[in-house]
Write a protein that holds these residues in place. Structure first.
Motif, mmCIF file in Angstrom:
data_model
loop_
_atom_site.group_PDB
_atom_site.id
_atom_site.type_symbol
_atom_site.label_atom_id
_atom_site.label_comp_id
_atom_site.label_asym_id
_atom_site.label_seq_id
_atom_site.Cartn_x
_atom_site.Cartn_y
_atom_site.Cartn_z
ATOM 1 N N UNK A 34 -8.351 -10.288 -5.900
ATOM 2 C CA UNK A 34 -7.299 -10.783 -5.009
ATOM 3 C C UNK A 34 -7.874 -11.076 -3.640
ATOM 4 N N UNK B 256 -9.450 -14.214 -3.036
ATOM 5 C CA UNK B 256 -8.576 -15.363 -2.886
ATOM 6 C C UNK B 256 -8.203 -16.022 -4.190
ATOM 7 N N UNK B 257 -8.493 -15.370 -5.303
ATOM 8 C CA UNK B 257 -8.120 -15.942 -6.587
ATOM 9 C C UNK B 257 -6.602 -15.906 -6.762
ATOM 10 N N UNK B 258 -6.084 -16.942 -7.399
ATOM 11 C CA UNK B 258 -4.636 -16.957 -7.617
ATOM 12 C C UNK B 258 -4.295 -15.967 -8.723
#
Lengths: 277, 325, 540, 515
Positions: free
Chosen positions: A171, A174-176
């Motif tokens: 997270x 920056x991963x969705x």
């Protein structure tokens, strides 16, 4: 992992039996080109009484050995496909429920519980009766009654994996969320799913045979359950007609269970506890 | 949260679930090809338009779908399961007539499987790695892999036909005029084969589960504590391992209640056991919607009942649930 | 010299085939005097717990005593038949364990578990057992014995459970108490209380104690005698004072050196530009809620404001439940606060939408506590590190080059990139975690108990790395720890939290030398070996 | 006036019966399968209901195994020479089970009011009836609009059950609460129905024939599984297995047991006749050559021997050889695959698969369909068996959604009652599985059917029926399979069980158990 699996005697026996069953299923059209329905001899011939008919003949004089071989095709096919369909329903549902939590989880679990509340075999019977017995409807019905445990397992696994710190790390990277679910969480739930799938194939084979036994099989496909169902009325005079297919089911299901247990031991020694839901 | 409020909460939820099941199944069944009026007319050996019209009117099948649904759900809410035109009796009556037999069968099978399963699981775990353990686990695996109905057939063949020890079908000796204890014994004799065949599969499940659970719990820290106290092996198993190991088994048993009730359909068919499973199977062929729906509801209610029972057991065994929930 | 309570000679314990070494313990010899406390010190895998288990006859399957003897009350306990071992356990030799949370049967009342000791040895009648249980509960200092006796383990705190364990161990007045890291899982203040309890009980009952620990601080608090173990062998033994002050064996010296000594580093000059500003932050957890469940509120973070300057390391110290982790997770927005601001480089990341947040994520990164859970076992190191930069839009080859560079920086070497996490040790994984955080070029790193799970010597290495990075890269770090000694080593300032509130904040020197708040003083006093270390500070 | 002389003789025989010293008392356990939906015979006339309720209700006549009328509620009867007036003289002193007296008014109410409303099959016969009157309490007169040859066969219990007027008059018949406790005039009274288990009937002590019934009680046992039924018989739990209650394969084994007798009698009135509907409207089956090919392709002798274990007889045409007006002057279709292939080649059959709908009545029928599929496959016809349950079968046949479908029907003693309904164009109606489902449409023959029904002289009728049979067999309107035989299996000490053309349905009336 494969090393651990290979040293498991039970699992290797299972693999051996299953391979034999698969081989027989694949070779059935070669050995018995006329199919399982051909009436070849007098009816009710006991095993070994006539050359070429090692397992005797059935009520219409059909070759029991040929029926068994073709029955293997149906059992394996239905077992495999219905498991895949059940996974296709259960895995996404459980994954989404476990990953997103809150009302998504609540909704998905209510839905799952709902299906678990209906006695599954009864539901399968009704579904098959409604869609009319065919390989497709049987497969679908089995899938529909067998996905809830998958959903629960995947949910539990996802819930435990998503609490791990590498998910937090993802997270922070920056991963969705969908990407985290797909690339970080789901790959870590694969082992218990594989184990469960192998056991589900076994259960599906049992379910298919039970349905066929009750006369809810595909009338155009020879299956082991059908053979037992057809032979139950003559069980006293012609024991072999229900005995051999029964043994075939027991062996195949046993093989799959042994493999499942072997996989379980090899992949994740603690599944038995997590997997109970 | 006290046990009582927990149960009330469960019951409220159960009621909603049941209603949802009613609606869903209503849709499902009415999607099925086959018209109950035609079936009934057909069975009479002759039918003309007029007769079918009459029957449809009586069944309320001439009304729009939503009206039928509304009426049915309205009835359910008032605990009215509707009327079986095929059997010419109120569904609740039909089910009540047969429910005791099913309850007797499933509860006995459940009891046998749970008690024997746990006992054998404990025995196997205590002898882990030894020959008797292997024998027990192999046997369990075999039961686990054997189709229920096949086992039932073989059991009838051996114990009823060849040996003549037990009656092979039915609920009691009809018209024998037995009363009191004789009747109870008679029913018990009839019960043994179906309950055993139904129970064996689940016994295997519970045994495997118990064994695994026992072995796992025996690895836990508090077992070491118990050993450090100087407790004997059997005392540790009884007082410490077993209680903790049973919890997952109880959970599993609750979850499998649905399968148990489903399995009863097969067992009841093979053993001519006059229960609701057979009622459902027979009603299905006749498209006796109200009866099938009723059986579904009642069996779902049974599953919920099993779940609640296991829940209560869980709460009694595990003090943590009530307090932290 | 009197007859020792226990004397061990040439004890060897064999490990099952396939283990990383043949012997868990090799040729171990030592003795415990009656009424004395012997500390067995070593890092994980040193064989100290195996020794204890061998004495109790509780070795796990596959692990066997290969040789030697252990004479206790005139008998070699290693060769006793199982029934006699069983009779001995709990009665003459008792043991307490590390994890109070799991060492008690969750389904049994505390009173029953204590009374069971009497039952196991056929002592007393049921009502007497109950009475004795009550007395024991009182003796170990548990409040409200009548209530405790009926309580289940889950209703007790960690410290209370450990007291209950001790009550059980004391029930039959054993001659030897084996304590296997009994305070490791506890908060410092609780640890101090338990240590005091053990000391007191030793006084009153005159039993010998074999106390296993990895913490020289604890040794300083209670030990009469010390033995130091490394990979199954005893490397040093002697009186506590002797070993602590004048360690002879290099390993002991290394261990002692590795301990965050509490020698305060010289203060650094700090910038004033804030890297992180937290303003009036609040986070409340609500559990339960529903038709029949009362809502329980926990104010995890209760109106906390603080800031971390660019280039500063701020230590956030507190016991479990103080809210320090929640604060840290809020700072990286893994937790969304109820109110307040989290300003990173002027942007309030607490107020961003999910989409906006993903673009700002790189500004604050985190190093996690558990080296085993913080890396995806199914992902290669390289993709673990490059995942973030690539998501940010940095080209893959560039990101990978940078990742290799960073692996060098954290001391692993670029060839680590193509391996999987399970090929690395805990300390190495923590380095990977640091590299992963650095790869995002963050303005702030939150290190959440980043060294707590590591052995002392490894801990020291990672702390060295962080110190090194701090000066080389001018990093701003919010360093969360429960261990004041660790905080003292790395941090410029320290913030102390208790029950969601910020108790005190100040420079390391202010906090250690002139704490203003009572709680801070209490914490400092509870640090094991505080006195000894104060001496050390003096001698430094 | 034409008297049926046999009447009085038989009555005398019946009255003299005690002289043969039949043993009185005892209990008979008979399998009933499936469980009847209800026992009010006026409302429900399916097989199981007829079997059980046949002991409770009666009609005016009974029929022996040669289908000759016998006295029942009517002790004698006359038919006018023009075949229009039927006069029945009723037994006196007959009482309903509730004690109320039975009179001619009950008969008029039953035939004219109740059954007209509820009984579809009788309704077809009643269409010929002008008036039904009761000149006195013991006489009933039916007056017909035109002669109707088979009318004398309409007074069988299942066809015209006499129901109590005092209970049903003016009520909603279908929902009358009394339906649950049927009241008839028959030799046995309804006692108890344990749903899913058994129906218990007890002796009617006030039965109007002295000395009858001999039995004290009759249990109809519901055992849903054919194998379990066989076991029940073997273990002595049941005494009688009515035709069709066990699979045919089991019959020789059971019949071979000690003290077990079988009889094929007792089905003459019904003469069940099995065939496959071949959809005459569309698909390959619409082609006469295809239908003939099907007939040649099938080895029906083999099927009879293997599937039916030798019971029954291969059918030659629409009329059963066991009933009146059967003609063997028709084309005989022997097993001749070559001919079948030639016919298929001639019509240019392109291999379009045809669906085969088996009758969902158990293993035998399933096997039969499988055997047919195999035979047809061998001549190159691709067959898919449609799977379905009873409801689906009804639905599909009623809606003509099939290519080939198994069925069997009762003939009710006369082609005009049980045969013509399947072949005349006026019976092509969707919604019912019991009419001209195949869609055979031959106006010329329709006229002959209609004519044959109303002729008075049997020989005139025979001539017409012979013509009809010859033509329809050439057309292969349907694929006639077999005259079914359902042997009844029973313990040999059960005497006089099957004495009529409806067998078990009214068998317990005269049955007795030899001690």
């Amino acid at each position: 992992m494969w090393k651990r699996f290979r040293t498991n005697i039970g699992a290797m026996i299972g693999v051996g039996i299953l391979l034999a069953v698969i081989l027989i299923a694949l070779c059935a059209p070669l050995i018995y080109p006329h199919g399982p329905w051909q009436m070849v001899q007098r009816p009710f011939l006991p095993p070994m009484s006539v050359d070429g008919l090692p397992l005797g003949t059935d009520t219409l004089g059909r070759n029991v050995a040929a029926q068994l071989a073709y029955g293997a095709q149906v059992s394996l096919l239905v077992g495999l496909v219905s498991t895949i369909v059940a996974l296709l329903i259960g895995v996404p549902l459980g994954a989404v429920a476990g990953f997103y939590g809150n009302w998504v989880d609540e909704g998905a679990m209510r839905f799952t519980e709902f299906f678990q509340t209906i006695p599954n075999f009864a539901l399968a019977i009704v579904l098959v009766a409604i869609f009319e017995p065919s390989l497709a409807s049987i497969t679908l019905a089995i899938a529909i009654v067998s996905w809830p445990p998958v959903a629960r397992l995947v949910r539990a696994e996802v819930m435990s994996v998503r609490k791990r710190e590498f998910v937090d790390a993802a997270r922070l990277a920056g991963l969705s969320r969908p990407k985290i679910l797909m690339t970080q969480v789901l790959p870590n739930t694969v082992s218990p799913i594989i184990v469960m799938a192998s056991l589900m194939v076994a259960t599906a084979i049992l379910l298919e045979s039970s349905l066929s036994f009750l006369g809810l099989g595909d009338p155009n496909a020879m299956s082991w359950g059908y053979m037992i169902g057809a032979a139950r009325t003559v069980i006293r005079t012609s024991w072999w007609l229900s005995f051999f297919p029964g043994i075939a089911i027991v062996l195949t299901v046993l093989a799959l269970n042994l493999i499942g247990e072997g996989l379980n031991d090899a992949l994740n020694p603690h599944l038995s506890r997590k997997g109970r839901a | 949260m006290s046990i009582l409020t927990a149960i009330l909460w469960r019951l409220a939820k159960a009621a909603l679930t049941l209603l949802a099941i009613a609606v869903l199944n209503f849709f499902l069944l009415h999607a099925a090809p086959g018209d109950p009026a035609v079936v009934l007319a057909g069975e009479a050996g002759a039918a003309d338009e007029k007769m079918i019209e009459q029957l449809r009117e009586r069944f309320g099948l001439d009304q729009p779908f939503y009206v039928q649904l509304g009426k049915y759900v309205g009835g359910i809410v008032q605990l009215d399961l509707g009327y079986s035109f095929r059997q010419d009796a109120p569904v609740s009556q039909l089910i009540l007539d047969r429910l005791p037999a099913t309850l007797l069968l499933t509860l006995t099978a459940f009891g046998i499987s749970l008690v024997c399963g746990i006992a054998l699981g404990v025995a196997a775990a205590a002898r882990v790695g030894k020959l008797s353990d292997s024998a027990l686990t192999t046997l369990a695996l075999l039961f686990y892999a054997t189709p229920l109905y096949w086992l039932a057939l073989m059991a009838v063949l051996v114990f009823s036909v060849w040996l003549g020890w037990l009656p092979g079908f039915g609920y009691e000796t009809v018209g024998a005029g037995l009363t009191g204890l004789d009747r109870v014994l008679d029913i018990l004799a009839h019960l043994i084969l179906p309950a055993l065949t139904l129970g064996l599969f689940f016994m295997a499940v519970y045994m495997r589960m118990t064994r695994a659970s026992m072995l796992e719990v025996s690895q836990l820290d508090f077992v070491k504590t118990a050993k450090a106290k100087g407790l004997s092996g059997p005392a540790i198993r009884r007082r410490h391992i077993l209680r903790n190991a049973i919890l997952p088994v109880v959970t599993l048993a609750g979850l499998q209640a649905g399968q148990l009730v489903g399995g009863a359909v097969l067992t009841e068919t093979v053993f001519a056991w006059p229960g609701i499973g057979r009622l459902m199977f027979e009603s299905l062929a006749a498209r006796d919607y109200n009866t099938i729906l009723g059986v579904f509801l009642v069996s779902a209610a049974m599953v919920i009942l099993f779940n609640i029972v296991t829940d209560i057991v869980y709460r009694i065994v595990d003090p943590r649930i009530g307090a932290t929930a | 010299m009197t007859q020792p309570a226990l004397s061990i000679e040439n004890l060897s314990i064999g490990l099952p085939e396939g283990a990383d070494r043949d012997f868990a313990v090799q040729n171990l010899s030592f003795a415990i005097e009656k009424g004395k406390i012997l500390c067995v010190v070593g890092e994980s895998g040193s064989g100290k717990s195996m020794t204890a288990n061998a004495l109790m006859g509780l070795l796990p399957p596959g692990v066997t005593v290969k040789g030697g003897k252990a004479v206790f009350e005139g008998q070699d306990v290693l060769t006793l038949p199982e029934t006699e071992k069983q009779a001995m356990r709990g009665e003459r030799m008792a043991m307490i364990f590390q994890e109070p949370m799991t060492a008690l049967n969750p389904l049994m009342r505390i009173g029953d578990q204590i009374a069971e000791v009497f039952a196991a040895h056929n002592r007393l009648t049921a009502p007497e057992r109950r009475k004795r249980a009550l007395a024991l509960i009182q003796e170990v200092g548990l409040p409200d014995p009548e209530k405790i006796i009926r309580a289940y383990p889950f209703q007790l705190s960690g410290g209370q459970r450990q007291r209950a364990m001790i009550a059980m161990a004391l029930a039959l007045e054993p001659k030897l108490l084996i304590a296997d890291e009994p305070t490791t899982a506890l908060d410092v203040t609780t640890q101090a209380q338990i240590l005091k309890l053990i000391l007191d009980l030793r006084e009153q009952h005159g039993m010998a104690v074999m106390f296993i620990t990895h913490d020289f601080g604890v040794v300083a608090e209670i030990a009469d005698q010390v033995i130091v173990m490394q990979e199954g062998k005893m490397v040093e033994s002697g009186a506590a004072q002797e070993v602590l002050v004048t360690p002879k064996h290099p390993y002991t010296q290394r261990l002692l050196d590795a301990i965050p000594t509490g020698k305060l580093p010289a203060a650094r000059a700090l910038g004033t530009v804030p890297a992180l500003e937290i303003k009036s932050l609040r986070k409340t957890y609500r559990t339960g809620g529903g038709l029949f469940k009362p809502v329980r509120e926990v104010h995890a973070v209760d109106n906390v404001s603080l800031s971390v300057a660019r280039g500063e390391v701020l230590g956030l110290v507190g016991e479990s439940g103080s809210g320090k982790s929640t604060l840290g997770r809020t700072a990286v927005r893994l937790v969304t606060p109820d109110s307040g601001q989290v300003l990173v480089g002027g942007v309030d990341i607490a107020a961003l939408s999910e989409e906006e947040l993903r673009k700002e994520r790189h500004k604050v990164q985190m190093v996690f506590q558990d080296p085993y859970a913080s890396l995806n076992p199914r992902q290669k190191i390289i993709s673990a590190i490059t995942g973030g930069p690539i998501t940010r839009g940095i080209p893959r080859d560039k990101a990978e080059a940078r990742a290799r560079e960073l692996l060098e920086v954290v001391g692993l070497g670029a060839d680590a990139a193509n391996r999987y996490p399970h090929e690395f040790s805990g300390g190495q994984r923590q380095r990977i975690g640091i590299a992963r955080a650095l790869a995002m070029d963050p303005e702030l790193i939150v290190a959440d108990e980043a060294v707590s799970a590591l052995d002392v010597s490894i801990q020291a290495q990672v702390l060295d790395l962080l110190r090194d990075l701090r000066s080389r890269l001018d990093l701003s770090i919010l360093f969360i720890t429960h261990d004041l000694r660790v905080a003292a080593q790395l941090c410029d300032r320290i913030a102390v939290m208790q029950k969601g509130k910020l108790v005190e904040i100040g420079t390391v020197h202010e906090i250690f030398q002139s704490p203003k708040q009572a709680y801070t003083r209490q914490l400092l006093a509870a640090v094991p070996g505080a006195d000894w270390q104060r001496d050390a500070v003096a001698t430094a | 006036m034409r008297y049926l002389k046999a009447t009085t003789i038989l009555v005398a025989a019946a009255l003299a019966a005690p002289a043969f010293a039949q043993d009185s008392g005892g209990r008979l356990d008979i399998v009933v399968q499936p469980e009847p939906p209800g026992l009010m015979l006026g409302l429900v006339q399916n097989g199981p209901t007829q079997m059980v309720a046949g002991d409770i209700y009666e009609s005016l006549l009974r029929y022996n195994t040669d289908l000759e009328p016998q006295p029942s509620l009517a002790k004698s009867w006359e038919i006018s020479d023009d075949g229009l007036v039927y006069t029945f003289h009723l037994n006196e002193g007959v009482k309903w089970h509730d004690g109320a007296p039975f009179t001619a008014a009950d008969v008029v109410f039953s035939a004219d009011v109740f059954l007209r409303e509820t009984h579809a099959r009788l309704r077809a016969s009643l269409a010929y009836v002008d008036t039904i009157e009761a000149p006195d309490a013991n006489t009933v007169v039916f007056t017909l609009k035109e002669p109707f040859g088979p009318f004398i066969n309409a007074f069988e219990t299942g066809t015209m059950p006499i129901v109590p007027k005092h209970i049903y008059e003016g009520t909603d018949f279908a929902n009358n609460p009394a339906n649950a406790t049927p009241i008839g005039t028959g030799p046995f009274k309804f006692d108890k129905w344990e749903k899913g288990s058994y129906i218990h009937l007890v002796k009617n002590e006030d039965y109007y024939v002295d000395g009858l019934p001999h039995l004290d009680e009759v249990f109809y046992r519901v055992i849903p599984d054919a194998a379990a039924r066989a076991v029940a018989f073997e273990t002595g739990e049941v005494d009688v297995l009515p035709g069709g209650s066990v699979e045919n394969w089991d019959i020789p084994r059971l019949a071979g047991m000690d003290n077990v007798c079988t009889t094929g009698k007792g089905w003459e009135f019904f003469a069940p006749h099995a065939w496959m509907w071949l959809n005459n409207r569309e698909g390959p089956t619409a082609d006469k050559r295809f239908r003939q090919a099907v007939m040649y392709a099938m080895n029906r002798e083999f099927m009879k021997d293997v599937v039916w274990n030798g019971y029954g007889k291969v059918a030659t045409g629409p009329v059963s050889s066991r009933t009146n007006f059967y003609s063997d002057d028709v084309t005989i279709y022997n097993h001749d695959p070559a001919k079948a292939k030639a016919l298929l080649a001639e019509m240019g059959y392109d291999g379009t698969p045809v669906r085969l709908l088996p009758l969902p009545y158990g293993e035998t029928w399933q096997r039969w369909a499988e055997a047919v599929r195999q035979n047809l496959t061998e001549v190159g016809i691709k067959v898919d068996i449609d799977s379905t349950d009873v409801a689906g079968w009804n639905e599909k046949t009623a809606n003509w959604d099939y290519d080939m479908a198994f069925t069997y029907l009762y003939q009710y003693g006369d082609p005009a009652l049980g045969v013509s309904r399947n072949y005349t164009a006026d019976r092509i109606k969707k919604g019912s599985p019991w009419n001209n489902v195949e869609g055979y449409n031959n106006p010329e023959l329709d006229a002959k059917w209609a004519n044959a029904a109303t002729l008075v002289k049997p020989e005139d009728r025979m001539a017409l029926y012979t013509e009809i049979q010859k033509e329809i067999v050439d057309d292969v309107a349907v694929a006639w399979m077999q005259e079914l035989e359902f042997p009844t299996i029973y313990r040999c000490n059960v005497q006089d069980l099957v004495t009529t053309g409806i067998g078990i349905n009214d068998g317990p009336r005269n049955a007795w158990i030899k001690k």
